[in-house]
Design a protein around this motif. Structure first.
Motif, PDB file in Angstrom:
ATOM      1  N   PRO A  56     -21.727 128.833  17.618  1.00 42.92           N
ATOM      2  CA  PRO A  56     -23.039 128.481  18.180  1.00 42.92           C
ATOM      3  C   PRO A  56     -23.281 126.976  18.148  1.00 42.92           C
ATOM      4  CG  PRO A  56     -23.313 129.361  15.985  1.00 42.92           C
ATOM      5  CD  PRO A  56     -21.853 129.508  16.322  1.00 42.92           C
ATOM      6  N   LEU A  57     -23.938 126.489  19.208  1.00 42.25           N
ATOM      7  CA  LEU A  57     -24.392 125.115  19.309  1.00 42.25           C
ATOM      8  C   LEU A  57     -25.821 125.115  19.889  1.00 42.25           C
ATOM      9  CD1 LEU A  57     -21.301 123.246  20.865  1.00 42.25           C
ATOM     10  CD2 LEU A  57     -22.078 123.155  18.493  1.00 42.25           C
ATOM     11  N   SER A  89     -14.777 126.930  26.615  1.00 42.44           N
ATOM     12  CA  SER A  89     -15.987 126.840  27.473  1.00 42.44           C
ATOM     13  C   SER A  89     -17.236 126.797  26.620  1.00 42.44           C
ATOM     14  CB  SER A  89     -16.056 128.020  28.456  1.00 42.44           C
ATOM     15  OG  SER A  89     -16.093 129.252  27.732  1.00 42.44           O
ATOM     16  N   VAL A  90     -18.317 126.126  27.238  1.00 38.66           N
ATOM     17  CA  VAL A  90     -19.644 126.068  26.626  1.00 38.66           C
ATOM     18  C   VAL A  90     -20.571 126.897  27.530  1.00 38.66           C
ATOM     19  CG1 VAL A  90     -21.534 124.613  25.883  1.00 38.66           C
ATOM     20  CG2 VAL A  90     -19.182 123.789  25.698  1.00 38.66           C
ATOM     21  N   VAL A  91     -21.179 127.909  26.989  1.00 39.82           N
ATOM     22  CA  VAL A  91     -22.049 128.819  27.783  1.00 39.82           C
ATOM     23  C   VAL A  91     -23.407 128.866  27.135  1.00 39.82           C
ATOM     24  CG1 VAL A  91     -20.059 130.180  28.581  1.00 39.82           C
ATOM     25  CG2 VAL A  91     -21.229 130.823  26.480  1.00 39.82           C
ATOM     26  N   VAL A 109     -32.145 124.018  23.590  1.00 41.08           N
ATOM     27  CA  VAL A 109     -31.424 124.958  24.459  1.00 41.08           C
ATOM     28  C   VAL A 109     -30.233 125.515  23.627  1.00 41.08           C
ATOM     29  CG1 VAL A 109     -30.105 125.229  26.584  1.00 41.08           C
ATOM     30  CG2 VAL A 109     -32.052 123.671  26.511  1.00 41.08           C
ATOM     31  N   PRO A 110     -30.246 126.859  23.385  1.00 38.84           N
ATOM     32  CA  PRO A 110     -29.101 127.423  22.623  1.00 38.84           C
ATOM     33  C   PRO A 110     -27.838 127.497  23.485  1.00 38.84           C
ATOM     34  CG  PRO A 110     -30.632 129.150  23.261  1.00 38.84           C
ATOM     35  CD  PRO A 110     -31.287 127.880  23.703  1.00 38.84           C
ATOM     36  N   LEU A 111     -26.674 127.185  22.852  1.00 38.44           N
ATOM     37  CA  LEU A 111     -25.380 127.205  23.526  1.00 38.44           C
ATOM     38  C   LEU A 111     -24.326 127.879  22.628  1.00 38.44           C
ATOM     39  CD1 LEU A 111     -25.383 123.510  24.842  1.00 38.44           C
ATOM     40  CD2 LEU A 111     -25.991 125.542  26.150  1.00 38.44           C
ATOM     41  N   LYS A 112     -23.170 128.177  23.214  1.00 36.22           N
ATOM     42  CA  LYS A 112     -22.067 128.760  22.442  1.00 36.22           C
ATOM     43  C   LYS A 112     -20.748 128.173  22.935  1.00 36.22           C
ATOM     44  CE  LYS A 112     -22.970 133.025  23.411  1.00 36.22           C
ATOM     45  NZ  LYS A 112     -22.881 134.524  23.408  1.00 36.22           N
ATOM     46  N   LEU A 113     -19.839 127.948  21.968  1.00 37.01           N
ATOM     47  CA  LEU A 113     -18.458 127.575  22.289  1.00 37.01           C
ATOM     48  C   LEU A 113     -17.623 128.848  22.260  1.00 37.01           C
ATOM     49  CD1 LEU A 113     -17.862 124.333  20.194  1.00 37.01           C
ATOM     50  CD2 LEU A 113     -18.084 124.487  22.655  1.00 37.01           C
ATOM     51  N   GLU A 114     -16.898 129.118  23.314  1.00 30.83           N
ATOM     52  CA  GLU A 114     -16.080 130.313  23.388  1.00 30.83           C
ATOM     53  C   GLU A 114     -14.666 129.942  23.829  1.00 30.83           C
ATOM     54  OE1 GLU A 114     -17.940 133.062  25.969  1.00 30.83           O
ATOM     55  OE2 GLU A 114     -19.500 133.633  24.528  1.00 30.83           O
ATOM     56  N   ALA A 115     -13.687 130.601  23.139  1.00 28.39           N
ATOM     57  CA  ALA A 115     -12.272 130.380  23.509  1.00 28.39           C
ATOM     58  C   ALA A 115     -11.428 131.489  22.900  1.00 28.39           C
ATOM     59  CB  ALA A 115     -11.782 129.023  23.031  1.00 28.39           C
ATOM     60  N   ASP A 116     -10.292 131.758  23.516  1.00 29.30           N
ATOM     61  CA  ASP A 116      -9.302 132.699  22.983  1.00 29.30           C
ATOM     62  C   ASP A 116      -8.190 131.904  22.264  1.00 29.30           C
ATOM     63  OD1 ASP A 116     -10.588 134.954  23.931  1.00 29.30           O
ATOM     64  OD2 ASP A 116      -9.623 134.808  25.914  1.00 29.30           O
ATOM     65  N   ILE A 117      -7.916 132.298  21.001  1.00 29.11           N
ATOM     66  CA  ILE A 117      -6.841 131.659  20.203  1.00 29.11           C
ATOM     67  C   ILE A 117      -5.605 132.538  20.338  1.00 29.11           C
ATOM     68  CG2 ILE A 117      -6.153 130.750  17.955  1.00 29.11           C
ATOM     69  CD1 ILE A 117      -8.597 129.381  19.173  1.00 29.11           C
TER      70      ILE A 117
END
Length: 777
Positions: A56-57, A89-91, A109-117
């Motif tokens: 979360p960001l 990605s930032v969503v 504004v709430p944001l999220k960092l998402e990625a597949d490792i």
């Protein structure tokens, strides 16, 4: 994705200045701040087994002014090698991707960092905030997916090292190789030495913790002090240099290879540290040299010293013989001849003469010294024999032996003959003395028998009572104890001399005969009495003294009466004139017989003198026309007894010496103890050079040079063989060679190889050349 992830943020200082929490980013209207990003580096580690990253960001306005058209740019995930492996990605909160963001004054504004490792590892990305009217700002994102195991293989080569030649701490280098084995790069920390112990006596319990200096070097020898990347399928050779090791031995250690996202790998290794090869070589060489010196001593010097010991023993024995009581000039000359031979042998032994023939010479010389000792003993015994005619044949045989002993080139056969002669002489002398004693005993008994039938029965009775029992004792001891038999005979002679002396003294106390004057008779009585005085001493004198005193008195008696008869005969011959020839012939007979009395008495032939006195007295009485029957006066009886006592001229006048074998005779001469000093080694002659026609001096010098060269070659050969085989078997086969035990073994190796036989040396070479597996790492 519907996956709830737990995030962990680690703040680390980077190279760029850190962003303070709540810092405003200038916009057209207000300032923005990224919530959840507390520094320039964001580190996030996933839970074990997780492969999806959701972090979360928030985008916060801090200047209480509206912000429009703000953008967030994110690069893709890059692995340790820098290759991009997955997008980041930032969503928004609803999961929708937004190109631009607008924020109300003081809003968020709430944001999220998402990625597949995709795979375990460490990945990096960069987040950049763009706001109109403000400079762009960025932050580094680090995401880690834990590895179940470190995908790095380590190969370690066997480790062997040597200590410095002149002492000091040892050093060794561990060669190892890192290789990535799963096709995924990895960031590794510098390998470290986790453990190092010194095993003592090969026991697991006897281990000593070692503090050594360790450093990791790359292929170029440069130290590695910071983390480094091991790329896909990459092989990286490294070295671990160890210094400050306390000494030779077997070390056990652990090399640790680690990474931030994987468990560390501990790799055990064994380090063998041994002393320098030159140390082992020098110790083996020392053993060989000492062995060579010992062999030289045993093969050359010790035999020489043993021979010197034997020769000096002979010299000492000869000195003791010289110091024996009253040696004659003949003894001294013989001893001097033998001593010259001893000195010659001693000079050869003490010099550089070859010892080959000296042993035989010394054996002959020892036999000669033994013969000399027996010769001296027998010569002294024979000189004491009485009468002198018994000594003729034994002295002749001793003379033959003496000539052999004086000869410096006496052979073994000559010494054997001399030894046989000397060994047989004692028994022959015993037989001679026994025979002589038997004859003397028979004469003694005949004398007593003659005295018993003489007119003076009183004298015969005294002799029978005092001498007869002793003669019987002599007969009993004749075949049992020859020495005791002679002692009894001497006692009988002493008793006889005492009786006859007393009888002679009594005869002098009677009136004087008609042919001698009264004054002359009295003077003769006083002188004879003085000469017979030793026989009256207490304790009685020795046999020799008693017999000598009696014979001196009897000699004076005979000389005086013979001289008186001679004077009477000469006077009567002058008065005869024209008398008939028969009277003149009678007085001439008296004169001749009286002169014979004196002559025999002066020559100590007392029996012949007394017999001549008897004849002279009879002739005097006859020519004087004395017709009366002959009377037996005490003087006549004394003469008869004296004549019987000396009928066996040549009687033994000294104590009997018992003869026995040279080995058992105890005559006061020191018998040297037989010494057995066996030789422990026999010299082996490799070859004999041909020196026919070569002058002796030149040949001797040539042999000495050749022997010295051969000795040096043998020493070098044995030294090389021992050193090479010892280095192969002891040093090269022992990776942890060193310490007192190994040094002692190397010394014994060098010392013992020089003593082995040819077959033992061949087996040793076979073992040295045999291929054996190397020591385990």
């Amino acid at each position: 994705m519907g996956i709830c992830l737990s995030m962990m943020v680690v703040l680390l200082a980077g190279d760029a200045p850190a962003v303070e929490p709540g810092a405003s980013l200038p916009g057209r209207i207000g300032a923005l701040r990224l919530g959840g990003l507390d520094g320039k580096v964001l580190r996030v580690q996933l839970e074990p087994g997780a492969s999806r990253l959701v972090h979360p960001l928030s985008l916060d306005e801090t200047a209480n002014a509206p912000v429009s058209r703000a953008r967030l740019l994110v690069t893709g995930l890059r692995d340790e090698s820098g290759a991009q492996v997955s997008p980041l990605s930032v969503v928004g909160a609803d999961g929708q991707a937004l190109q631009e963001h607008s924020v109300e004054p003081g809003g968020s504004v709430p944001l999220k960092l998402e990625a597949d490792i995709p795979a375990p590892g460490t990945y990096e990305a960069t987040l950049t905030l763009l706001q109109e009217g403000a400079a762009p700002s960025s932050a580094r994102l680090v995401f880690s997916r834990p590895r179940p195991a470190l995908n790095v293989g380590v190969d370690v080569a066997p480790v062997r090292g040597n200590t410095p030649l002149f002492g000091g701490p040892g050093e060794a280098t561990l060669q190892f190789t890192l290789h990535e084995k799963e096709g995924r790069p990895v960031i590794l920390s510098p390998p470290v030495l986790a453990r190092l112990v010194l095993q003592e006596d090969g026991s697991e319990d006897a281990a000593l913790q070692v503090l050594a200096d360790a450093s990791v070097l790359d292929a170029k020898g440069q130290p590695i002090e910071v983390p480094f990347v091991l790329d896909r399928r990459m092989t990286l050779p490294l070295r671990l240099r160890l210094s400050g090791l306390p000494g030779p031995g077997r070390y056990e250690g652990t090399l640790r290879v680690s990474a931030a996202d994987a468990p560390a790998v501990d790799l055990p290794f064994v380090l063998y540290l041994r002393e320098h090869a030159l140390v082992a070589f020098l110790i083996i060489a020392l053993g060989v040299v000492l062995s060579f010196l010992v062999r030289k001593y045993v093969a050359h010097e010790r035999p020489r010293m043993v021979l010197q010991h034997r020769v000096l023993g002979l010299a000492r024995a000869l000195e003791e013989l010289k110091a024996s009581p009253a040696p004659s000039s003949r003894d001294q000359e013989l001893l001097a001849c033998v001593m010259q031979e001893v000195d010659a042998v001693l000079a050869d032994v003490s010099g550089r003469a070859v010892l080959g023939g000296i042993g035989g010479r010394l054996d002959l010389l020892e036999r000669k010294v033994a013969c000399t000792r027996n010769w001296l003993r027998l010569r002294r015994a024979i000189d004491e024999m009485r009468p002198a005619d018994l000594r003729a044949e034994p002295q002749a045989r001793l003379g033959t032996v003496e000539r052999s002993l004086r000869e410096p080139r006496t052979t073994s056969e000559d010494l054997s003959i001399a030894e046989t002669t000397l060994a047989g002489l004692p028994s022959e002398l015993d037989a001679r003395m026994r025979q002589h004693l038997s004859e003397r005993l028979a004469l003694f008994r005949a004398e007593l028998h003659a005295l018993a039938s003489a007119p003076s029965s009183e004298l015969a009775l005294q002799l029978e009572l005092q001498v007869g029992p002793r003669l019987d004792k002599v007969g009993e001891l004749l075949d049992q104890d020859l020495r005791s038999a002679f002692e009894e005979l001497d006692a009988a002679r002493l008793a006889q001399a005492s009786v006859l002396a007393e009888r002679l003294a009594e005869s002098l106390r009677t009136p004087a005969p008609s042919w001698i004057g009264h004054d002359a008779w009295v003077s003769l009585r006083d002188k004879v009495t003085l000469l017979l005085k030793p026989l009256r001493e207490v304790p009685p004198p020795s046999v020799e003294a008693a017999v000598a005193a009696y014979e001196s008195g009897l000699t004076r008696y005979l000389m005086t009466l013979g001289r008186a008869l001679t004077d009477q005969a000469r006077t009567r011959l002058q008065r005869v004139g024209e008398e008939p020839p028969e009277q003149r012939k009678g007085w001439q007979q008296v004169l001749d017989t009286a002169e014979r009395v004196q002559r025999c008495a002066s020559e100590r032939k007392l029996p012949e003198s007394m017999q001549a006195l008897d004849e002279a007295r009879s002739a005097f009485e006859e020519v004087s026309s004395l017709r009366e029957a002959p009377r037996s006066s005490p003087a006549s009886a004394a003469l008869d007894a004296a004549r019987g006592a000396h009928a066996a001229e040549g009687a033994h006048a000294g104590p009997m010496v018992s003869f026995s074998s040279p080995e058992t005779q105890d005559d006061g001469i020191a018998q040297p103890a037989e010494e057995v000093l066996p030789s422990l080694f026999e010299e082996v002659r490799l070859f004999v050079p041909r020196l026919e026609g070569t002058p002796p001096a030149e040949g001797r010098a040539q042999l000495e040079r050749q022997l010295a060269t051969l000795d040096l070659l043998v020493l070098v050969l044995v030294l090389g063989m021992a050193a090479l085989s010892g280095m192969k078997v002891l040093w090269m086969e022992a990776p942890a060679w060193g310490g007192l035990n190994d040094r002692l073994l190397a010394f014994m190796w060098g010392f013992g190889v020089h003593q082995v036989s040819h077959s033992g040396l061949a087996n040793l070479l076979g073992r040295s050349m045999k291929q054996e597996p190397p020591a385990p790492p």
